[in-house]
Design a protein around this motif. Structure first.
Motif, mmCIF file in Angstrom:
data_model
loop_
_atom_site.group_PDB
_atom_site.id
_atom_site.type_symbol
_atom_site.label_atom_id
_atom_site.label_comp_id
_atom_site.label_asym_id
_atom_site.label_seq_id
_atom_site.Cartn_x
_atom_site.Cartn_y
_atom_site.Cartn_z
ATOM 1 N N PRO A 24 0.834 -1.220 0.000
ATOM 2 C CA PRO A 24 0.000 0.000 0.000
ATOM 3 C C PRO A 24 0.861 1.259 0.000
ATOM 4 O O PRO A 24 1.893 1.330 0.680
ATOM 5 N N ALA A 25 0.406 2.239 -0.759
ATOM 6 C CA ALA A 25 1.081 3.533 -0.835
ATOM 7 C C ALA A 25 0.052 4.649 -0.665
ATOM 8 O O ALA A 25 -1.124 4.474 -0.984
ATOM 9 N N THR A 26 0.519 5.766 -0.155
ATOM 10 C CA THR A 26 -0.328 6.956 -0.044
ATOM 11 C C THR A 26 0.338 8.102 -0.785
ATOM 12 O O THR A 26 1.521 8.390 -0.571
ATOM 13 N N PHE A 27 -0.413 8.735 -1.667
ATOM 14 C CA PHE A 27 0.035 9.949 -2.359
ATOM 15 C C PHE A 27 -0.850 11.112 -1.924
ATOM 16 O O PHE A 27 -2.063 10.952 -1.779
ATOM 17 N N THR A 28 -0.233 12.266 -1.736
ATOM 18 C CA THR A 28 -0.961 13.478 -1.361
ATOM 19 C C THR A 28 -0.904 14.483 -2.504
ATOM 20 O O THR A 28 0.173 14.734 -3.060
ATOM 21 N N LEU A 29 -2.053 15.066 -2.833
ATOM 22 C CA LEU A 29 -2.123 16.157 -3.802
ATOM 23 C C LEU A 29 -2.316 17.454 -3.026
ATOM 24 O O LEU A 29 -3.272 17.595 -2.252
ATOM 25 N N PHE A 30 -1.422 18.413 -3.234
ATOM 26 C CA PHE A 30 -1.471 19.663 -2.485
ATOM 27 C C PHE A 30 -0.822 20.775 -3.302
ATOM 28 O O PHE A 30 -0.161 20.516 -4.314
ATOM 29 N N CYS A 31 -0.999 21.998 -2.854
ATOM 30 C CA CYS A 31 -0.396 23.162 -3.505
ATOM 31 C C CYS A 31 0.682 23.711 -2.577
ATOM 32 O O CYS A 31 0.407 24.049 -1.421
ATOM 33 N N ARG A 32 1.923 23.758 -3.063
ATOM 34 C CA ARG A 32 3.038 24.162 -2.211
ATOM 35 C C ARG A 32 2.916 25.606 -1.739
ATOM 36 O O ARG A 32 3.256 25.938 -0.606
ATOM 37 N N ARG A 33 2.453 26.463 -2.636
ATOM 38 C CA ARG A 33 2.292 27.874 -2.279
ATOM 39 C C ARG A 33 1.201 28.458 -3.156
ATOM 40 O O ARG A 33 0.984 27.990 -4.290
ATOM 41 N N LEU A 34 0.506 29.454 -2.653
ATOM 42 C CA LEU A 34 -0.554 30.089 -3.424
ATOM 43 C C LEU A 34 0.036 31.145 -4.352
ATOM 44 O O LEU A 34 1.055 31.767 -4.023
ATOM 45 N N PRO A 35 -0.582 31.368 -5.496
ATOM 46 C CA PRO A 35 -0.161 32.497 -6.326
ATOM 47 C C PRO A 35 -0.254 33.796 -5.521
ATOM 48 O O PRO A 35 -1.078 33.919 -4.607
ATOM 49 N N GLU A 36 0.577 34.758 -5.841
ATOM 50 C CA GLU A 36 0.596 36.020 -5.091
ATOM 51 C C GLU A 36 -0.759 36.701 -5.067
ATOM 52 O O GLU A 36 -1.088 37.413 -4.123
ATOM 53 N N SER A 37 -1.557 36.479 -6.098
ATOM 54 C CA SER A 37 -2.855 37.155 -6.190
ATOM 55 C C SER A 37 -3.997 36.341 -5.602
ATOM 56 O O SER A 37 -5.166 36.692 -5.782
ATOM 57 N N ARG A 38 -3.693 35.258 -4.887
ATOM 58 C CA ARG A 38 -4.758 34.429 -4.325
ATOM 59 C C ARG A 38 -4.595 34.316 -2.807
ATOM 60 O O ARG A 38 -3.513 33.995 -2.317
ATOM 61 N N ASN A 39 -5.681 34.577 -2.098
ATOM 62 C CA ASN A 39 -5.679 34.399 -0.642
ATOM 63 C C ASN A 39 -6.112 32.998 -0.238
ATOM 64 O O ASN A 39 -5.910 32.593 0.905
ATOM 65 N N PHE A 40 -6.721 32.284 -1.158
ATOM 66 C CA PHE A 40 -7.140 30.909 -0.936
ATOM 67 C C PHE A 40 -7.432 30.297 -2.296
ATOM 68 O O PHE A 40 -7.534 31.001 -3.307
ATOM 69 N N LEU A 41 -7.572 28.992 -2.332
ATOM 70 C CA LEU A 41 -8.013 28.276 -3.528
ATOM 71 C C LEU A 41 -9.336 27.603 -3.210
ATOM 72 O O LEU A 41 -9.594 27.229 -2.073
ATOM 73 N N LEU A 42 -10.152 27.428 -4.222
ATOM 74 C CA LEU A 42 -11.410 26.716 -4.057
ATOM 75 C C LEU A 42 -11.249 25.335 -4.684
ATOM 76 O O LEU A 42 -11.141 25.207 -5.901
ATOM 77 N N ALA A 43 -11.209 24.314 -3.845
ATOM 78 C CA ALA A 43 -10.962 22.950 -4.341
ATOM 79 C C ALA A 43 -12.061 22.522 -5.302
ATOM 80 O O ALA A 43 -13.242 22.669 -5.020
ATOM 81 N N CYS A 44 -11.656 21.967 -6.439
ATOM 82 C CA CYS A 44 -12.625 21.605 -7.475
ATOM 83 C C CYS A 44 -12.041 20.503 -8.350
ATOM 84 O O CYS A 44 -10.827 20.415 -8.529
ATOM 85 N N GLY A 45 -12.915 19.663 -8.902
ATOM 86 C CA GLY A 45 -12.493 18.620 -9.836
ATOM 87 C C GLY A 45 -12.591 17.206 -9.291
ATOM 88 O O GLY A 45 -12.344 16.244 -10.018
ATOM 89 N N LEU A 46 -12.976 17.066 -8.026
ATOM 90 C CA LEU A 46 -13.008 15.743 -7.406
ATOM 91 C C LEU A 46 -13.973 14.795 -8.104
ATOM 92 O O LEU A 46 -13.666 13.608 -8.286
ATOM 93 N N ASP A 47 -15.134 15.270 -8.484
ATOM 94 C CA ASP A 47 -16.128 14.390 -9.097
ATOM 95 C C ASP A 47 -15.591 13.731 -10.360
ATOM 96 O O ASP A 47 -15.796 12.534 -10.593
ATOM 97 N N ASP A 48 -14.874 14.493 -11.184
ATOM 98 C CA ASP A 48 -14.295 13.919 -12.402
ATOM 99 C C ASP A 48 -13.185 12.931 -12.074
ATOM 100 O O ASP A 48 -13.014 11.929 -12.778
ATOM 101 N N VAL A 49 -12.432 13.195 -11.020
ATOM 102 C CA VAL A 49 -11.384 12.258 -10.603
ATOM 103 C C VAL A 49 -11.998 10.928 -10.184
ATOM 104 O O VAL A 49 -11.526 9.850 -10.575
ATOM 105 N N LEU A 50 -13.063 10.973 -9.405
ATOM 106 C CA LEU A 50 -13.686 9.737 -8.932
ATOM 107 C C LEU A 50 -14.283 8.942 -10.097
ATOM 108 O O LEU A 50 -14.177 7.705 -10.127
ATOM 109 N N SER A 51 -14.888 9.630 -11.044
ATOM 110 C CA SER A 51 -15.422 8.936 -12.217
ATOM 111 C C SER A 51 -14.307 8.255 -13.001
ATOM 112 O O SER A 51 -14.458 7.120 -13.476
#
Length: 454
Positions: A24-51
Motif C-alpha cells: 500500500p502507498a499513499t500519495f498526497t495532492l497539495f499546492c506548495r504555495r498560493l499564487p501572489e494574487s490568491r488568498n485561498f483556492l477553491l478545491a474543485c475537480g473531485l467528481d471527475d477524478v472519482l469517475s
C-alpha cells in the motif's frame, strides 16, 4: 483514458511490477504555495477524478499500442490488461477553500495503482481549481450583480471549456453561454447576439426589430456602430412595438463602460424603459468589474470571458502529487524549497465567533480542535456516494443541476461565509490565513527526515 499519462508512469509501473512492489502507498495532492494574487483556492475537480478512477482500465487497443512502442514485457502488458483501481480516496469536498500545503486529496492504493493515476488527477484538479478560484474573485467583485461565463471561444481546448462551466458554477457564477455545459451539468445557459448579426442587416434598427420578433425577451447588443445611438434605436423599437415590447436588457461591449452605462440609462429612462437592464462585457476581469461597481455604474450584470477563462493573472498552481507513505513507512524528499509532509493527513479548521481563524494540518489519526475537512469518498475503487459534499437545505429540488454539483456550490457558499473578510478582498490579505502543522506531524516529519539521511 488509461493512456492519458506521462510515459514515465508506465515505465515505473513495469519496474514496480517486475520488483513485486505492490504494498500500500499513499500519495498526497497539495499546492506548495498560493499564487501572489490568491488568498485561498477553491478545491474543485473531485467528481471527475472519482469517475475516472472507477472506470480506469487499459483496453486491447491501448495494450497493443504499448506493445508496439517496445520496451514493455509481455508479462507486464498482460497484467496491465486486467488493471483496475482498487484504492481508497480521502479528499476535501469540492467547494472547500484550501491553503498552502493542505492536502486536497489523498489516494491510498497498491503502489502501481496510486502512481499511474497522477497525470489525470493533477490535470483535472489543477484546471478546475484554477478556474473555480478565479470565478470566485469575479463574483466577489460583482457583489449582487449577475456574472455570466462568456469564455468558451478562447478557452484552451474543448475539455477545458466544458469543465470550466462546471467550476464556475461551484464558484458562484449565475450562468454560462456554453450550451453543452447546460446539457451535461444542468447549469443555466444564457446568451445575447453577436455584432455579426447587426452587420448582416442594412440597418441597426431593422436588425433589432427582426431579432426581437424571434426572441421578444432578448438582450440587444447596442455598440456595433454608435453605442448611444444604438440605445436610441432600442427606444424607437419600443415605440414601434408598444405593449408588445418585451426586450429585457441591452449589452455594452466596448468603450468606457461606466460612462456609456450612465448615458444609456438616461436614454432608456427618458424613453420610459426603466425596466430594461444594462449588461456589460468586453475584456472584463475582477478588477474592472469591481471598479465599475465602486463608480456606481448602472450595470446589472457582466459577461466575463477570456480573462477568467484562462485565469490570466494566475494560470497555474504549484500543485504536487507526492508519495508520502509506502509499506507502512512515511516517505518524503529533501529537495530545496519542496518540503513534503509524510504520511496520511487531516486538516482541522478552527472557527471562532462564526469565523475561520486557522487550519491545523495533522496526521490522519489525530483528534485536534476544529472541524476535520477531509472525508473518505472512495473505498475499494468505488465511490461511497454520488455526492461529494452536503447540500443541506440549500439545494433546490427543482433544479436541473446534478445533486453533487449543487452540493459543491452550496458548500462553497457556506465555507466562503466563514472566511475572514480580508481573504475575500482582491488584494493580498495582511496577515494571510494561518496554517499550522500539528506537533505530532512535525515530529514525524523530523523522524522520517533522519531516517532518509541515515
Amino acid at each position: 483514458m488509461g493512456l492519458l499519462v506521462d510515459l514515465y508512469q508506465l515505465t515505473m509501473l513495469q519496474a514496480y511490477h517486475t520488483q513485486g512492489m505492490f504494498q500500500p502507498a499513499t500519495f498526497t495532492l497539495f499546492c506548495r504555495r498560493l499564487p501572489e494574487s490568491r488568498n485561498f483556492l477553491l478545491a474543485c475537480g473531485l467528481d471527475d477524478v472519482l469517475s475516472y478512477l472507477e472506470g480506469l482500465h487499459f483496453p486491447l487497443e491501448a495494450v497493443t499500442y504499448l506493445e508496439g512502442l517496445g520496451g514493455f514485457t509481455s508479462e507486464f502488458l498482460e497484467w496491465l490488461s486486467a488493471f483496475r483501481f482498487s484504492g481508497r480516496v480521502r479528499a476535501v469536498p469540492e467547494g472547500t477553500p484550501v491553503f498552502r500545503d493542505e492536502p486536497i486529496l489523498e489516494i491510498e492504493a497498491p503502489l502501481p495503482e496510486a502512481q499511474v493515476v497522477e497525470t489525470f488527477v493533477m490535470n483535472q484538479i489543477h484546471l478546475q481549481t484554477v478556474l473555480a478560484s478565479k470565478a470566485v474573485r469575479v463574483k466577489l467583485a460583482a457583489g449582487d450583480r449577475a456574472v455570466v461565463d462568456f469564455g468558451i471561444r478562447r478557452m484552451h481546448g474543448a475539455d477545458a471549456a466544458l469543465k470550466s462551466a462546471r467550476a464556475y458554477h461551484i464558484g458562484g457564477l449565475d450562468a454560462t453561454s456554453n450550451v453543452l455545459a447546460g446539457q451535461v451539468y444542468g447549469v443555466r445557459v444564457t446568451g445575447t447576439m453577436a455584432h455579426s448579426y447587426i452587420q448582416a442587416h442594412d440597418d441597426e434598427l431593422e436588425a433589432f426589430r427582426e431579432f426581437a420578433r424571434s426572441f421578444p425577451e432578448t438582450t440587444l447588443l447596442v455598440d456595433s456602430y454608435d453605442t448611444l445611438e444604438g440605445v436610441r434605436n432600442v427606444v424607437r423599437l419600443a415605440g414601434e412595438l408598444g405593449s408588445d415590447f418585451r426586450v429585457r436588457a441591452i449589452r455594452l461591449d466596448s468603450g468606457d463602460l461606466g460612462e456609456l452605462a450612465r448615458g444609456s440609462r438616461r436614454i432608456l429612462d427618458e424613453g420610459g424603459l426603466q425596466s430594461v437592464k444594462i449588461f456589460a462585457s468586453g475584456g472584463l476581469d475582477e478588477w474592472s468589474v469591481r471598479e465599475l461597481g465602486r463608480n456606481d455604474a448602472p450595470i446589472q450584470g457582466f459577461g466575463v470571458g477570456t480573462g477568467m477563462g484562462v485565469s490570466r493573472d494566475a494560470p497555474s498552481l504549484d500543485l504536487a502529487y507526492k508519495l508520502v507513505e509506502y509499506a507502512g513507512e512515511g516517505r518524503l524528499k529533501l529537495s530545496p524549497g519542496k518540503p513534503i509532509l509524510p504520511g496520511a493527513k487531516q486538516i482541522f479548521r478552527q472557527v471562532e465567533g462564526g469565523q475561520a481563524v486557522r487550519d491545523i494540518i495533522g496526521r490522519e489519526h489525530e483528534r485536534l480542535p476544529g472541524r476535520p475537512l477531509m472525508k473518505v469518498v472512495m473505498e475499494n475503487g468505488v465511490r461511497l456516494s454520488a455526492d461529494t459534499g452536503n447540500a443541506g437545505d440549500e439545494s433546490d429540488p427543482s433544479s436541473q443541476v446534478a445533486p453533487a454539483l449543487e452540493a459543491a456550490r452550496a458548500m462553497a457558499a457556506r465555507e466562503m461565509a466563514l472566511l475572514p473578510p480580508r481573504l475575500l478582498e482582491l488584494e493580498a490579505a495582511d496577515p494571510p490565513y494561518v496554517v499550522e502543522i500539528s506537533h505530532e506531524l512535525e515530529a514525524y516529519q523530523k523522524t522520517v527526515t533522519r531516517q532518509v539521511k541515515s
